[in-house]
Design an enzyme around this catalytic site. Structure first.
Site, PDB file in Angstrom:
ATOM      1  CD  GLU A  68      80.301  79.870  93.511  1.00 33.40           C
ATOM      2  OE1 GLU A  68      79.942  78.760  93.946  1.00 33.40           O
ATOM      3  OE2 GLU A  68      79.597  80.560  92.754  1.00 33.40           O
TER       4      GLU A  68
ATOM      5  CG  LEU B 174      82.215  77.932  89.680  1.00 34.12           C
ATOM      6  CD1 LEU B 174      83.131  78.865  90.442  1.00 34.12           C
ATOM      7  CD2 LEU B 174      82.279  76.544  90.270  1.00 34.12           C
TER       8      LEU B 174
ATOM      9  CD  GLU C 229      86.206  81.360  87.762  1.00 35.50           C
ATOM     10  OE1 GLU C 229      85.991  80.914  88.909  1.00 35.50           O
ATOM     11  OE2 GLU C 229      86.020  80.678  86.714  1.00 35.50           O
TER      12      GLU C 229
ATOM     13  CD  GLN D 179      85.396  80.211  95.264  1.00 37.84           C
ATOM     14  OE1 GLN D 179      85.916  79.159  94.907  1.00 37.84           O
ATOM     15  NE2 GLN D 179      84.204  80.251  95.829  1.00 37.84           N
TER      16      GLN D 179
ATOM     17  CE1 TYR E 228      90.124  77.052  90.959  1.00 46.40           C
ATOM     18  CE2 TYR E 228      88.337  78.113  92.147  1.00 46.40           C
ATOM     19  CZ  TYR E 228      89.168  77.026  91.949  1.00 46.40           C
ATOM     20  OH  TYR E 228      89.029  75.919  92.737  1.00 46.40           O
TER      21      TYR E 228
ATOM     22  CG  HIS F 113      92.961  75.194  95.559  1.00 51.36           C
ATOM     23  ND1 HIS F 113      92.838  73.961  94.975  1.00 51.36           N
ATOM     24  CD2 HIS F 113      91.708  75.698  95.654  1.00 51.36           C
ATOM     25  CE1 HIS F 113      91.560  73.717  94.732  1.00 51.36           C
ATOM     26  NE2 HIS F 113      90.850  74.754  95.144  1.00 51.36           N
TER      27      HIS F 113
END
Length: 729
Positions: free
Chosen positions: A414, A443, A445, A467, A471, A516
């Site tokens: 992505e 998008l 995985e 990313q 994820y 994140h």
């Protein structure tokens, strides 16, 4: 439930009974002619009697797999509609398909393969007794176990790779016009992996990309005990352009063969995906331990007997005058006798006897060949050797270097194409190497990793990007259940070389939240054979990425390459402007063998063992401790699987005191493995660890409350030294 005796008796009585009213029939040349119908019937007979033999072997104490194919023998028609060079990723009820494919290709004893698998015999040529699977390199059947749609993303990747390999001039494992066949049950169509795979195939075809994959749903109406709603499969997949839909009664040999031929021809001609929906029945329950009486009525089971695909093929052959009823029974008994003899031989087969023997195919390692491949020069050079670079720049330059040196390598994920990745690490690569080699994906995985698995299986060298570490978790089974197991279940005859780059860890200032700023590595570190690389320094990142790609190419190694986001653009270590975190971009000879650590300093008081963001934390803490006359050495593990045990033991023994600095969690984190490895190896010194908290990482400054800090390291080191020698902590 139906039993072996029920099926046998019903077949014999029905064949000997009065002929069906729609006789006689003709089997014209072309289509399902007499010869093809006989081949179909023989494959069905072999599959049925193999199921019977598996139940008998279980009774003898040497049958370990009783999920059979009885009732699904119509899939032999699918095999005969395909070519023996068309790659097939098969449902676990594909016995007749496998037998028919073996007859097509010649030289393979399908019954012997399957019954040695049932007996877990070490001489079984597919998985070597590790599991009963449908798979063989000679038959272009990719090994699968009890898959619940997890093989569909890989099938899409294989289909995508056929045209892409040709475009790149790479040697592909499949013919240019091959059709990829992927079969599964009706319950599996609801799995997120299946819906994602079909969506990704449609997404590619919608953009005009070749996608020659045939999804085959063998619909027996049951997911173990749960009924599939009537007409659900057709309603879900019957009207979804650009997915062509074909349907047939899979128990009717003529109808099944005609529909299969039509679907295969469509995919082969137009290079677009299709969905073949075959109605089946299921005999003998889900598996040997399944008591159908708990959820099915006797009338339902009896009604299925009248749809027996073996009986339908037998009636077709007698109605067409190809065989008499007596000849049908004689053929049935002849195959049964032959299968029974093979089953008795399988009972005497030698099983696997050692753990070393069992694990041999998981992670073959040829470090000298890997080193030679990693050090191979690219002409002309594509990266500035000797130039000071950040971690991000080192990875970018290395990707360019590797793309220049390996024409079969592809980089995707992505945002990696025009944008160049979320953090810019692939910026400029698409412009330099073209959209065929560096490109964006949808998008999802699971689909990204499935694409990579199929690409590696087909002859490409995939380096996908995920990313963020968080994820990866919803797609981890593509690594665990598909990537890492392929060599295990094929004795190394199939492999899916793969290096998946994953941006991760914590310490991102002003950004994050647990999706994140994620530090959970447990799902990766317990996968047998998976290499987990964790570079911190720019020069290490370049050298280790070269190693991972070389290991993929040489040994089919599957690697997870973890990149600390917080260090991507770091330049300084101790003071602003010191540029101590930059490093010279290494020449091609800069190679780091898998499982080798890196040590900073030669201190004799304390060994700090760390990785990732823990390396700069530990180096800064070591500098402050030096002002207190505490002399430390810092060990960067670099490889989290396999751990660098030899280096770890040497550096631990140099001081007799080890403090593990672990930015992952205290429970399930990396430090647990490090401490255990030291204790198992007989280290008798003092061990303690300082870790992040057992918590998700919150947003903003609150993250510092749960992540390990420099102060934590310094305080733990001081307490450890003041306490002197002691028990492991």
């Amino acid at each position: 439930m139906s039993t072996v005796e029920d099926l046998d008796r019903h077949f014999r009585e029905a064949v000997a009974g009065p002929p069906a009213p729609d006789t006689p029939v003709r089997l014209p040349s072309g289509g399902l002619d007499a010869r093809t119908a006989l081949d179909l019937f023989d494959a069905q007979l072999e599959s049925r009697h193999t199921d019977f033999a598996a139940r008998w072997m279980q009774q003898q104490g040497r049958g370990y797999y009783t999920i059979g194919s009885s009732g699904h023998e119509g899939n032999a028609a699918l095999a005969l509609a395909l070519r023996p060079t068309d790659p097939a990723l098969l449902h676990y009820r594909s016995g007749a398909f496998y037998c028919a494919r073996a007859r097509q290709a010649g030289g393979v004893d399908a019954v012997g393969d399957l019954l040695l698998g049932v007996a877990a015999g070490a001489e079984e040529p597919i998985a070597g007794g590790r599991h009963k699977v449908f798979g063989r390199h000679e038959l272009a059947v990719v090994p699968q176990t009890s898959t619940i749609a997890s093989h569909l993303p890989r099938a899409v990747g294989v289909a995508w790779s056929i045209a892409r390999a040709k475009r790149l001039g790479a040697a592909c494992a499949w013919p240019d016009d091959a059709v990829v066949c992927c079969s599964f049950g009706d319950a599996s169509v609801n799995h997120s992996t299946a819906t994602g795979a079909v969506n990704s195939a449609c997404h590619a075809a919608y953009q005009g990309l070749p996608m020659p994959v045939l999804f085959v749903c063998e619909d027996n109406g049951l997911g173990i005990s749960v009924p599939t709603p009537r007409d659900w499969v057709r309603q879900t997949y019957g009207t979804r352009p650009p997915l062509a839909y074909f349907a047939s009664d899979g128990c009717d040999p003529r109808a099944a063969f005609a529909a299969a031929c039509e679907a295969v021809t469509h995919v082969r001609r137009y290079r677009r995906p299709a969905f073949l929906h075959l109605s089946m029945v299921r005999f003998l329950g889900h598996a040997g331990s399944d008591a159908e009486a708990a959820y099915r009525t006797p009338s339902e089971v009896t009604a299925d007997l009248d749809r027996d695909p073996l009986l339908a093929t037998a009636r077709l052959l007698t109605a067409a005058g190809v065989l008499t009823p007596r000849q049908v029974i004689d053929r049935y008994d002849e195959v049964g006798g032959r299968v029974s003899a093979v089953a008795k031989e399988a009972l005497e087969s030698e099983p696997l006897t050692t753990a070393t023997q069992i694990a041999a195919p998981i992670a073959p390692r040829r470090p000298r060949l890997v080193a030679a491949t990693a050090r191979r020069r690219t002409e002309p050079p594509t990266a500035p050797v000797g130039e000071p670079v950040t971690l991000a720049q080192a990875i970018t330059h290395t990707l360019a270097d590797l793309l220049g040196g390996h024409p079969e390598m592809v980089v995707f994920g992505e945002d990696v194409g025009r944008k160049g990745g979320v953090y810019g690490l692939t910026r400029g690569l698409q412009r330099r190497f073209g959209t065929a080699r560096v490109f964006d994906t949808l998008l999802d995985e699971q689909s990204i990793l499935g694409l990579a698995l199929g690409a590696g299986l087909s002859g490409l060298l995939p380096v996908p990007e995920i990313q963020y570490l968080a994820y990866l978790h919803n797609a981890a089974d593509q690594l665990r259940g598909e990537a890492a197991t392929l060599q295990f279940f094929s004795q190394g005859r199939y492999r899916n070389p793969l290096v998946v780059r994953i941006a991760g860890y914590g310490y991102q200032r002003g950004f994050g939240g647990h999706f994140h700023n994620d530090n959970a590595l447990g799902a990766l570190r317990d996968i047998p054979g998976l290499v987990v690389a964790s570079p911190s320094r720019p020069d290490d990142a370049a050298a280790m990425l070269r190693t991972c790609v070389a290991a993929a190419k040489v040994d089919g190694t599957v690697s997870a390459f973890l990149e600390p986001i917080a260090l991507y653009h770091t330049r300084d270590l101790h003071e602003e402007g010191d540029h101590a975190w930059l490093a010279a971009y290494p020449p091609p000879a800069g190679h780091v063998p898998i499982g080798r650590a890196r040590t900073y300093g030669k201190g004799s008081d304390l060994t700090l063992v760390t990785f990732g963001n823990g390396l700069p934390l530990s180096l800064r803490a070591a500098r402050r401790l030096a002002r207190r006359d505490v002399d430390c050495r810092v060990v960067d593990l670099r490889w989290l699987a396999p751990l660098p045990l030899d280096d770890l033991l040497r550096e631990a023994g140099a001081t007799g005191r080890v403090l593990v600095v672990d930015e992952t969690r205290r429970s399930g984190g990396v430090s647990e493995g490090v401490v255990t490895a030291l204790v198992d190896a007989g280290f008798t010194g003092t061990i303690r660890r300082v870790t992040s908290a057992d918590s998700f990482v919150p947003l903003g400054r609150a993250a510092q409350l749960v992540l390990v800090s420099e102060a934590d390291v310094e305080r733990a080191a001081g307490e450890m030294l003041s306490a002197g020698s002691g028990d492991h902590g």
